[in-house]
Write a protein that holds these residues in place. Sequence first.
Motif, PDB file in Angstrom:
ATOM      1  N   ALA A 186       0.833  -1.205   0.000  1.00  0.00           N
ATOM      2  CA  ALA A 186       0.000   0.000   0.000  1.00  0.00           C
ATOM      3  C   ALA A 186       0.868   1.257   0.000  1.00  0.00           C
ATOM      4  CB  ALA A 186      -0.911  -0.012   1.224  1.00  0.00           C
ATOM      5  N   VAL A 187       1.972   1.221   0.725  1.00  0.00           N
ATOM      6  CA  VAL A 187       2.885   2.373   0.754  1.00  0.00           C
ATOM      7  C   VAL A 187       3.560   2.543  -0.601  1.00  0.00           C
ATOM      8  CG1 VAL A 187       5.031   3.234   1.766  1.00  0.00           C
ATOM      9  CG2 VAL A 187       3.271   2.254   3.247  1.00  0.00           C
ATOM     10  N   HIS A 188       4.077   1.444  -1.148  1.00  0.00           N
ATOM     11  CA  HIS A 188       4.819   1.510  -2.404  1.00  0.00           C
ATOM     12  C   HIS A 188       3.941   2.010  -3.551  1.00  0.00           C
ATOM     13  CE1 HIS A 188       7.660   0.402  -5.541  1.00  0.00           C
ATOM     14  NE2 HIS A 188       6.712  -0.312  -6.142  1.00  0.00           N
ATOM     15  N   HIS A 189       2.669   1.577  -3.571  1.00  0.00           N
ATOM     16  CA  HIS A 189       1.773   1.953  -4.669  1.00  0.00           C
ATOM     17  C   HIS A 189       0.948   3.205  -4.348  1.00  0.00           C
ATOM     18  CE1 HIS A 189       2.509  -1.445  -7.355  1.00  0.00           C
ATOM     19  NE2 HIS A 189       2.602  -2.202  -6.273  1.00  0.00           N
ATOM     20  N   ASN A 190       1.335   3.900  -3.266  1.00  0.00           N
ATOM     21  CA  ASN A 190       0.713   5.181  -2.931  1.00  0.00           C
ATOM     22  C   ASN A 190      -0.803   5.051  -2.815  1.00  0.00           C
ATOM     23  OD1 ASN A 190       0.728   7.871  -2.276  1.00  0.00           O
ATOM     24  ND2 ASN A 190       0.786   8.603  -4.391  1.00  0.00           N
ATOM     25  N   GLN A 191      -1.221   4.154  -1.918  1.00  0.00           N
ATOM     26  CA  GLN A 191      -2.641   3.901  -1.698  1.00  0.00           C
ATOM     27  C   GLN A 191      -3.004   4.278  -0.255  1.00  0.00           C
ATOM     28  OE1 GLN A 191      -4.746   3.038  -3.966  1.00  0.00           O
ATOM     29  NE2 GLN A 191      -3.403   2.403  -5.634  1.00  0.00           N
ATOM     30  N   PRO A 192      -3.168   5.571   0.033  1.00  0.00           N
ATOM     31  CA  PRO A 192      -3.421   5.995   1.418  1.00  0.00           C
ATOM     32  C   PRO A 192      -4.721   5.448   1.997  1.00  0.00           C
ATOM     33  CG  PRO A 192      -3.712   7.830  -0.112  1.00  0.00           C
ATOM     34  CD  PRO A 192      -3.098   6.709  -0.890  1.00  0.00           C
ATOM     35  N   GLU A 193      -5.771   5.347   1.168  1.00  0.00           N
ATOM     36  CA  GLU A 193      -7.050   4.847   1.672  1.00  0.00           C
ATOM     37  C   GLU A 193      -6.927   3.389   2.101  1.00  0.00           C
ATOM     38  OE1 GLU A 193     -11.769   4.575   0.300  1.00  0.00           O
ATOM     39  OE2 GLU A 193     -10.259   5.452  -1.051  1.00  0.00           O
ATOM     40  N   ILE A 194      -6.263   2.599   1.269  1.00  0.00           N
ATOM     41  CA  ILE A 194      -6.056   1.195   1.618  1.00  0.00           C
ATOM     42  C   ILE A 194      -5.135   1.094   2.831  1.00  0.00           C
ATOM     43  CG2 ILE A 194      -5.019  -0.973   0.824  1.00  0.00           C
ATOM     44  CD1 ILE A 194      -5.974  -0.288  -1.984  1.00  0.00           C
ATOM     45  N   ASN A 211      15.791  -5.829   3.176  1.00  0.00           N
ATOM     46  CA  ASN A 211      16.832  -4.804   3.100  1.00  0.00           C
ATOM     47  C   ASN A 211      16.791  -3.873   4.306  1.00  0.00           C
ATOM     48  OD1 ASN A 211      17.902  -5.596   0.522  1.00  0.00           O
ATOM     49  ND2 ASN A 211      16.059  -4.738  -0.410  1.00  0.00           N
ATOM     50  N   SER A 212      16.089  -4.320   5.374  1.00  0.00           N
ATOM     51  CA  SER A 212      15.984  -3.570   6.635  1.00  0.00           C
ATOM     52  C   SER A 212      15.296  -2.224   6.461  1.00  0.00           C
ATOM     53  CB  SER A 212      17.373  -3.371   7.268  1.00  0.00           C
ATOM     54  OG  SER A 212      17.960  -4.617   7.580  1.00  0.00           O
ATOM     55  N   ARG A 213      14.411  -2.112   5.467  1.00  0.00           N
ATOM     56  CA  ARG A 213      13.648  -0.877   5.265  1.00  0.00           C
ATOM     57  C   ARG A 213      12.276  -1.004   5.906  1.00  0.00           C
ATOM     58  NH1 ARG A 213      13.681  -0.468  -1.122  1.00  0.00           N
ATOM     59  NH2 ARG A 213      13.017  -2.624  -0.712  1.00  0.00           N
ATOM     60  N   THR A 214      11.815   0.061   6.536  1.00  0.00           N
ATOM     61  CA  THR A 214      10.473   0.096   7.092  1.00  0.00           C
ATOM     62  C   THR A 214       9.516   0.681   6.054  1.00  0.00           C
ATOM     63  OG1 THR A 214      10.731   2.323   7.981  1.00  0.00           O
ATOM     64  CG2 THR A 214      11.464   0.495   9.386  1.00  0.00           C
ATOM     65  N   PRO A 215       8.195   0.538   6.250  1.00  0.00           N
ATOM     66  CA  PRO A 215       7.261   1.201   5.326  1.00  0.00           C
ATOM     67  C   PRO A 215       7.472   2.701   5.246  1.00  0.00           C
ATOM     68  CG  PRO A 215       6.110  -0.434   6.658  1.00  0.00           C
ATOM     69  CD  PRO A 215       7.496  -0.346   7.210  1.00  0.00           C
ATOM     70  N   LEU A 216       7.813   3.323   6.381  1.00  0.00           N
ATOM     71  CA  LEU A 216       8.049   4.769   6.374  1.00  0.00           C
ATOM     72  C   LEU A 216       9.277   5.121   5.541  1.00  0.00           C
ATOM     73  CD1 LEU A 216       6.921   7.409   7.478  1.00  0.00           C
ATOM     74  CD2 LEU A 216       8.400   7.139   9.480  1.00  0.00           C
ATOM     75  N   ASP A 217      10.301   4.275   5.589  1.00  0.00           N
ATOM     76  CA  ASP A 217      11.485   4.499   4.751  1.00  0.00           C
ATOM     77  C   ASP A 217      11.114   4.482   3.269  1.00  0.00           C
ATOM     78  OD1 ASP A 217      13.131   4.643   6.974  1.00  0.00           O
ATOM     79  OD2 ASP A 217      13.591   2.492   6.944  1.00  0.00           O
ATOM     80  N   ILE A 218      10.273   3.535   2.896  1.00  0.00           N
ATOM     81  CA  ILE A 218       9.877   3.412   1.486  1.00  0.00           C
ATOM     82  C   ILE A 218       9.015   4.603   1.075  1.00  0.00           C
ATOM     83  CG2 ILE A 218       8.488   2.030  -0.104  1.00  0.00           C
ATOM     84  CD1 ILE A 218       9.463  -0.445   1.419  1.00  0.00           C
ATOM     85  N   ALA A 219       8.147   5.043   1.964  1.00  0.00           N
ATOM     86  CA  ALA A 219       7.317   6.211   1.655  1.00  0.00           C
ATOM     87  C   ALA A 219       8.183   7.444   1.411  1.00  0.00           C
ATOM     88  CB  ALA A 219       6.340   6.470   2.798  1.00  0.00           C
ATOM     89  N   HIS A 222      10.030   7.273  -1.998  1.00  0.00           N
ATOM     90  CA  HIS A 222       9.170   7.575  -3.151  1.00  0.00           C
ATOM     91  C   HIS A 222       8.557   8.980  -3.067  1.00  0.00           C
ATOM     92  CE1 HIS A 222       9.792   3.584  -4.372  1.00  0.00           C
ATOM     93  NE2 HIS A 222       8.803   2.994  -3.740  1.00  0.00           N
ATOM     94  N   ASP A 223       8.766   9.638  -1.923  1.00  0.00           N
ATOM     95  CA  ASP A 223       8.184  10.966  -1.701  1.00  0.00           C
ATOM     96  C   ASP A 223       6.667  10.929  -1.824  1.00  0.00           C
ATOM     97  OD1 ASP A 223       8.304  13.627  -1.026  1.00  0.00           O
ATOM     98  OD2 ASP A 223       8.522  14.330  -3.095  1.00  0.00           O
ATOM     99  N   HIS A 224       6.044   9.880  -1.263  1.00  0.00           N
ATOM    100  CA  HIS A 224       4.584   9.786  -1.221  1.00  0.00           C
ATOM    101  C   HIS A 224       4.098  10.553   0.013  1.00  0.00           C
ATOM    102  CE1 HIS A 224       4.769   7.203  -4.550  1.00  0.00           C
ATOM    103  NE2 HIS A 224       4.827   6.031  -3.946  1.00  0.00           N
ATOM    104  N   GLN A 225       3.866  11.837  -0.131  1.00  0.00           N
ATOM    105  CA  GLN A 225       3.588  12.696   1.016  1.00  0.00           C
ATOM    106  C   GLN A 225       2.273  12.312   1.702  1.00  0.00           C
ATOM    107  OE1 GLN A 225       5.832  14.907   2.311  1.00  0.00           O
ATOM    108  NE2 GLN A 225       4.362  14.838   4.003  1.00  0.00           N
TER     109      GLN A 225
END
Length: 474
Positions: A186-194, A211-219, A222-225
């Motif tokens: 959901a974070v990677h595909h920029n789906q805030p509602e989901i 790779n020791s990345r959290t969802p917040l790191d991925i957000a 990608h700059d998914h504000q």
Amino acid sequence: MPTFRPAGLSDSDSDSDDYGFEKPARRYNPVQQQNVWRRTENILQDAIINGNLDEVKTIISNELKNNANAKLDSGWTPLMHACFHAQDKIVEYLLQQGADPNLHSDSVTPVMVACSNSSASNAAILNIFSSLVEKGCLLNIGDKYGQTPLMRAISSGRVEVVQKLIDCKVNIEMRDQQGWTALFWAVHHNQPEILEILIANGARLREVDKNSRTPLDIAHSHDHQTVIDVLNPHFKTGDNTDADVNVVNDISSWHDFYPGIEKGFKPNYASEIRHLLFGMSCERLAPLIHQSGIDLRTFLLLQANDMVKLGINMPFERHRLEVGLRNFHSKGWNLNSVAGLYAQKHSNYSVLDCLTTLGTHLQQIYILETTVQYALREYKKVQDQIKFEPPDSPILTKFKNTATKLLANINNIRGEMKIMKSILVKVTKKNPKPADLIKERSLQDVVLCYSKRAVVICSLGLAIRYLLPNLINK
């Protein structure tokens, strides 16, 4: 890249797209039959795309001999084609004709195909999903990349389907090959509602991928504000579940080589756990381990069931930690790693040198004792496997060599301890206590000291008063 078959499906024939389904005996020209299947599939696909149910019925009846589960040239079944093109009426007809909702091609099932559709109407996809669920389609499965129907629905932005999947009690913490859960998708595909739906249903926010990345790191990467705005309130100040717990103090005095000694406790070396976790690429677990309050020995002897009790729920994290502990206990020791004052060959040693070296040796003995326990435990596990080994077996030889080295290391430390003991005896006899060992005077000591001084002063005063005139007269 390794492949993974969906749970509940056959894996008996890894070289075949049929995956366990019996092939009919070939009494025909393979090339000719392949051309027939390809032509049939093209006609069927055109009928499905156009939503021509009558033509589909004719093809199933005449070309496929009423076999709704026939695998065509691509390996797909008619049901998979109907799901891919979101023809809910055709899907319903094929299921009525006995189409298997779990018959797959290359580990992709009809429900996965339907969830991957991002262009069809929500109503059509929901109807297909409901029909497949009613016929018992599997939902907690992944394709050869570990991608589940939920992950595919998220990537397609199917909010209603995601909600339906959650209502069906799917496991939202299943992981794909890169260690991603549904929340990562959901974070990677920029789906805030989901993302909000997943969080409301208890999705874990603080997991990490391989790779020791959290969802917040991925957000952030990608700059998914919008997604960042959804996640940030769950990481506010005061929520210190993931806080970088400071469990390691800088070594500033000899006391730090004896953790707990100032409070009268035996050293447990819990502060070393964080260093080990970092070396095992498991540093995310540091706050969890710290909050449990376990000591270094307990940590070094952790097993899978112990990790579950601590809250380490992800299998790949437990596996990584188990491998790290095994590598730690398997490392080699030599004299240089335990050598102390004797190896330095100095004529004079400071008290601090003695104390720090002794503290280091105490920790090494602590760890070696734990390694012996680990080795004995692991030996019991493999005892049944090696008891039938011949006397010249490489496995037995390796065990004997390891045991010999381990005993040699222990004897080296014992010898070093004897040398340290003799040095400390000399230090005790010939040198005063170090400054940081001198205790602060108690009130009683202070009063006694001043009393002695007062006696001396009074004695001097009396002597001056009575003896001084006599001396002057003389």
